[in-house]
Structures are given as C-alpha cells and as structure tokens.
Write an enzyme that holds these catalytic residues in place. Structure first.
Site, PDB file in Angstrom:
ATOM      1  N   GLU A 150      30.934 -24.081  45.996  1.00  0.00           N
ATOM      2  CA  GLU A 150      31.902 -25.079  46.631  1.00  0.00           C
ATOM      3  C   GLU A 150      31.266 -26.118  47.849  1.00  0.00           C
ATOM      4  O   GLU A 150      31.129 -27.268  47.837  1.00  0.00           O
ATOM      5  CB  GLU A 150      33.058 -24.575  47.245  1.00  0.00           C
ATOM      6  CG  GLU A 150      33.990 -23.911  46.357  1.00  0.00           C
ATOM      7  CD  GLU A 150      33.641 -22.385  46.159  1.00  0.00           C
ATOM      8  OE1 GLU A 150      34.692 -21.653  46.146  1.00  0.00           O
ATOM      9  OE2 GLU A 150      32.520 -21.915  45.885  1.00  0.00           O
ATOM     10  N   SER A 187      12.008  -3.620  10.468  1.00  0.00           N
ATOM     11  CA  SER A 187      13.068  -4.220  10.745  1.00  0.00           C
ATOM     12  C   SER A 187      12.602  -5.649  11.097  1.00  0.00           C
ATOM     13  O   SER A 187      13.739  -6.385  11.676  1.00  0.00           O
ATOM     14  CB  SER A 187      13.794  -3.528  12.117  1.00  0.00           C
ATOM     15  OG  SER A 187      12.777  -3.501  12.809  1.00  0.00           O
ATOM     16  N   TRP A 235      12.028  -9.582  10.025  1.00  0.00           N
ATOM     17  CA  TRP A 235      13.167  -9.662  10.801  1.00  0.00           C
ATOM     18  C   TRP A 235      14.683  -9.661  10.058  1.00  0.00           C
ATOM     19  O   TRP A 235      14.587 -10.316   8.934  1.00  0.00           O
ATOM     20  CB  TRP A 235      13.211 -10.909  11.586  1.00  0.00           C
ATOM     21  CG  TRP A 235      11.980 -11.258  12.637  1.00  0.00           C
ATOM     22  CD1 TRP A 235      11.042 -11.620  12.430  1.00  0.00           C
ATOM     23  CD2 TRP A 235      12.140 -10.526  13.790  1.00  0.00           C
ATOM     24  NE1 TRP A 235       9.978 -11.588  13.542  1.00  0.00           N
ATOM     25  CE2 TRP A 235      10.714 -10.928  14.368  1.00  0.00           C
ATOM     26  CE3 TRP A 235      13.015  -9.865  14.700  1.00  0.00           C
ATOM     27  CZ2 TRP A 235      10.309 -10.489  15.809  1.00  0.00           C
ATOM     28  CZ3 TRP A 235      12.598  -9.511  15.907  1.00  0.00           C
ATOM     29  CH2 TRP A 235      11.294  -9.906  16.483  1.00  0.00           C
ATOM     30  N   THR A 284      12.610   3.337  20.504  1.00  0.00           N
ATOM     31  CA  THR A 284      12.663   1.706  19.955  1.00  0.00           C
ATOM     32  C   THR A 284      11.458   1.097  20.638  1.00  0.00           C
ATOM     33  O   THR A 284      10.694   0.116  19.945  1.00  0.00           O
ATOM     34  CB  THR A 284      14.085   0.987  20.370  1.00  0.00           C
ATOM     35  OG1 THR A 284      15.059   1.328  19.727  1.00  0.00           O
ATOM     36  CG2 THR A 284      13.811  -0.568  20.160  1.00  0.00           C
ATOM     37  N   ASP A 295       8.843  -0.347  17.846  1.00  0.00           N
ATOM     38  CA  ASP A 295       8.854  -1.993  17.811  1.00  0.00           C
ATOM     39  C   ASP A 295       7.945  -2.615  18.906  1.00  0.00           C
ATOM     40  O   ASP A 295       7.652  -3.573  18.703  1.00  0.00           O
ATOM     41  CB  ASP A 295      10.128  -2.567  18.085  1.00  0.00           C
ATOM     42  CG  ASP A 295      11.369  -1.925  17.043  1.00  0.00           C
ATOM     43  OD1 ASP A 295      10.860  -1.717  15.997  1.00  0.00           O
ATOM     44  OD2 ASP A 295      12.503  -2.256  17.288  1.00  0.00           O
ATOM     45  N   LEU A 306      22.510   3.857  21.606  1.00  0.00           N
ATOM     46  CA  LEU A 306      23.732   3.074  21.297  1.00  0.00           C
ATOM     47  C   LEU A 306      25.037   4.244  20.892  1.00  0.00           C
ATOM     48  O   LEU A 306      26.243   3.963  21.249  1.00  0.00           O
ATOM     49  CB  LEU A 306      23.743   2.059  20.231  1.00  0.00           C
ATOM     50  CG  LEU A 306      22.866   0.768  20.506  1.00  0.00           C
ATOM     51  CD1 LEU A 306      23.057  -0.392  19.415  1.00  0.00           C
ATOM     52  CD2 LEU A 306      23.181   0.215  21.906  1.00  0.00           C
TER      53      LEU A 306
END
Length: 367
Positions: A56, A172, A174, A200, A204, A303
């Site tokens: 603002e 993996s 892609w 990971t 990767d 995960l």
C-alpha cells in the site's frame, strides 16, 4: 489458479503483483496494491523484502497527490499494527483514499479485522472479498504459520501414467516435458526452501536452483538436504550453486561435517525419529528464520515419511503420457502405506491443468 471472471481488471492486476513477490518477502505475506482514479491506474505496489515498505505504501508513493479521492485495490487487509514499519491504515487515511476493495482479512491476530474497522471509522468505504480465493492461495504459507506456527509444505513429483518416477535401472531424465520442468523452476522461485533426500541428491546430482524469476543469489530458495548419516558427496553439484545449502543430519561423522562446511554447506544436527532425521525439527528450524514455505521434491522415502506423518499440505503431481512398467520401478511416495483404501490420504480443492503434453494435478491434502 486464476482469479475468477467476477474479479475486476484492477484487482487482477493487484493479484498479479502479489504473485510476483512470492518467495521474496517471507515471512511477510506477498501483497499487491493498485490505486485507481477516474478509471486510470495512478499507483502500484508490491510488498518489499522484510524491513521495506508494504504494498500500500509503495502504491501511495507512486500515486502521490493523485491518491486523494481514489480507490485502492489490495489483496490483503492493510495492517493496523506497528511491526518493522508503521501501520498502513494511518497512511491510507492521511492520503485521502476514498474507497478500498480488499481481497481478504489479514490472518495475523494483530490486525485480523482491526484494519478494516479503523478505515471504516474514518469514513472510508471498504468492500471485502474480491479475488479472495487466489489471494488466499498466494499467502497460504503465511496463513498457516500465523495460525499454527508451522511451515507450509508442498510435495512435487513427476511420474508416468502407470505411476513410476524412474525405470527399474533408476533412469528418470526426463519423464516430464520441458514445459513442466520450467513450471518447477517457477514453483521453486516461489518457495523459501527446496527439500530433497540424500538418496535423490546422490542419484540425480541436481543443481536444485530456481532458474526463473530469480535475479539475485540471495533470492534462491534454501536447499535442504535430509541426510541422516552425512552421505552427501562433497563434489555434489548443488554445493557449487549460489545460495544456501543446509544438510540436516543425525549421525554425521565429524570429519565429514567439517568437509561439507568447508565446501559451503551448513550442517544442522538433529535428533533421530523413526530411524531418520527429525523432519519436523528440520523444517521448523528454517521456519524460525522466516523460511515458511517448503517444496519437497523427493525421493520416495522422503515423500513417504512426509505423507505418513501428515506434514504435506499441498501436492503438485506432473503426469507424463508415457508408460514405464516394471515391478521394481519406483513410485513417487514410499513408506509402508495403509492396509485399507479408507485410510488413504484424500485430496481436496483439486485443479487439473495441461502443461505441454503433461497433466498437472494440484490439490490439498486432507488432514
């Protein structure tokens, strides 16, 4: 998410401005503000990094004397409390603003309606609700932290039609298309932290940087590596990238800790929970620094732990039109999983979007 058709072009612009500030102003909410007079935008503003002006005030500074008699469109209730900056409501009253359209009430208990009351008591016409759904999404991490003092965690993964994240040999790259990978960079740029498991990181060797919407190294999300035993290689690509890398560990050898620190990593030593690093403690430590939005990108073990402990708030699932097959090929979410479908985690507020040749499914996990 797009603002609905009932949202005016002025509020849509305010929401667009708020989007641009995501990931750059935490732990403050990213807010957009537009000042309109006689059908013309005379001032715009977006929240500045901590200690800087709110949206603002930025808009008022742009508009100058033209703010008198004008209408303000703002994505969050103007603050009524004194934090690192003075209350915005007093500046708005002094400016001569005639009316204000607000998307949503501020969840911060120090304002939470008090800003609206103050403005109305000074004769300013206030309307609330325009663009509320998108405004709420933009500040969802801020809202959760205000209410629960916990960071907002999103899980992102890319998988094939048959639910695989790699071939049985571990390849993996892609699964998802170029457009989906570009979208991931946008998600990273809007997050305070990007989190992966050390498996990971080893498999990767990702850079784990945001390569869209980022202009300074300081704007890069913190790279958080969950690494119980300190297995991250010291030649990992992510250690050479701009920005911070934090390795959360429980049983890291002293010599490895020193090597990682020598190569620019911060090492966070935490208790073990269920055989691994205390994930809640890891993200809470960074939340205490104002890093309140976390994007968890895998792998399946991480995960699985996040989902089984009900720590995930939101999911971004990129589904590619390929079939991989293979009983030993990995799926996105590991762990034991429930015995009965009735115990599976359900999603709500689900959105489907075509991204290149892929489908992006976004939704929130029921707690």
């Amino acid at each position: 998410m797009n603002s609905d058709t009932s949202t005016s072009s002025y509020m849509k612009r305010a929401l667009e401005l708020a989007r641009a500030g995501e990931g750059k102003v935490s732990p403050n909410p990213s807010v957009g503000a537009v000042i309109v007079k006689d059908g013309v935008i005379v001032g715009e503003g977006v929240t500045q990094p901590v200690g800087g002006h709110h949206a603002e005030i930025m808009a008022l500074n742009t508009a100058g004397d033209l703010a008198s008699g004008a209408t303000l469109y703002v994505t969050l209730e103007p603050c009524a409390h004194h934090g690192k900056t003075p209350p915005c409501v007093k500046a708005l009253v002094s400016s001569g603003i005639n009316s204000i359209n607000i998307s949503m009430v501020d969840p911060d208990s120090r304002t939470n309606g008090a800003g609206i009351d103050f403005l109305q008591s000074r004769g300013i016409d206030v309307k609330v609700g325009e663009g509320a759904e998108e405004a709420a999404e933009i500040i969802e991490a801020f809202t959760k932290y205000q209410v629960l003092q916990e960071p907002f965690i999103s899980a992102k993964f890319a998988m094939s039609l048959d639910g695989k994240i790699a071939t049985r040999a571990g390849n993996s790259k892609w699964i998802s298309g170029t457009e989906s990978r570009e979208r991931v960079h946008t998600l990273r740029s809007r997050s305070d932290v990007v989190m992966i498991g050390v498996g990971t990181a080893i498999a990767d060797d990702p850079l784990l940087t945001a390569r869209s919407g980022i202009t300074k190294a300081a704007e890069q999300p913190v790279r958080l590596i969950i690494d119980t035993f300190g297995r991250l290689p010291i030649n990992a690509a992510l250690l050479k990238e701009p920005g911070r890398t934090v390795v959360a560990s429980s049983e890291i050898p002293t010599n490895k800790k020193r090597l990682l620190q020598k190569h620019g990593a911060e090492v966070l030593e935490l208790p073990r929970v269920d055989g691994g690093v205390d994930l809640a403690a890891a993200v809470q430590c960074l939340a205490g620094e104002g890093k309140i939005s976390v994007l968890a990108e895998g792998g399946m073990t991480l995960l699985g732990l996040l989902c089984s402990s009900r720590m995930v708030d939101k999911v971004y699932a990129f589904i590619a039109p390929v079939i991989i097959g293979g009983k030993d090929a990995k799926s996105p979410v590991g762990g034991v999983g429930p015995d009965h479908l009735a115990d599976a985690i359900n999603m709500t507020k689900i959105y489907y979007e075509k991204v290149g040749n892929d489908i992006l499914v976004t939704g929130y996990l029921k707690k």
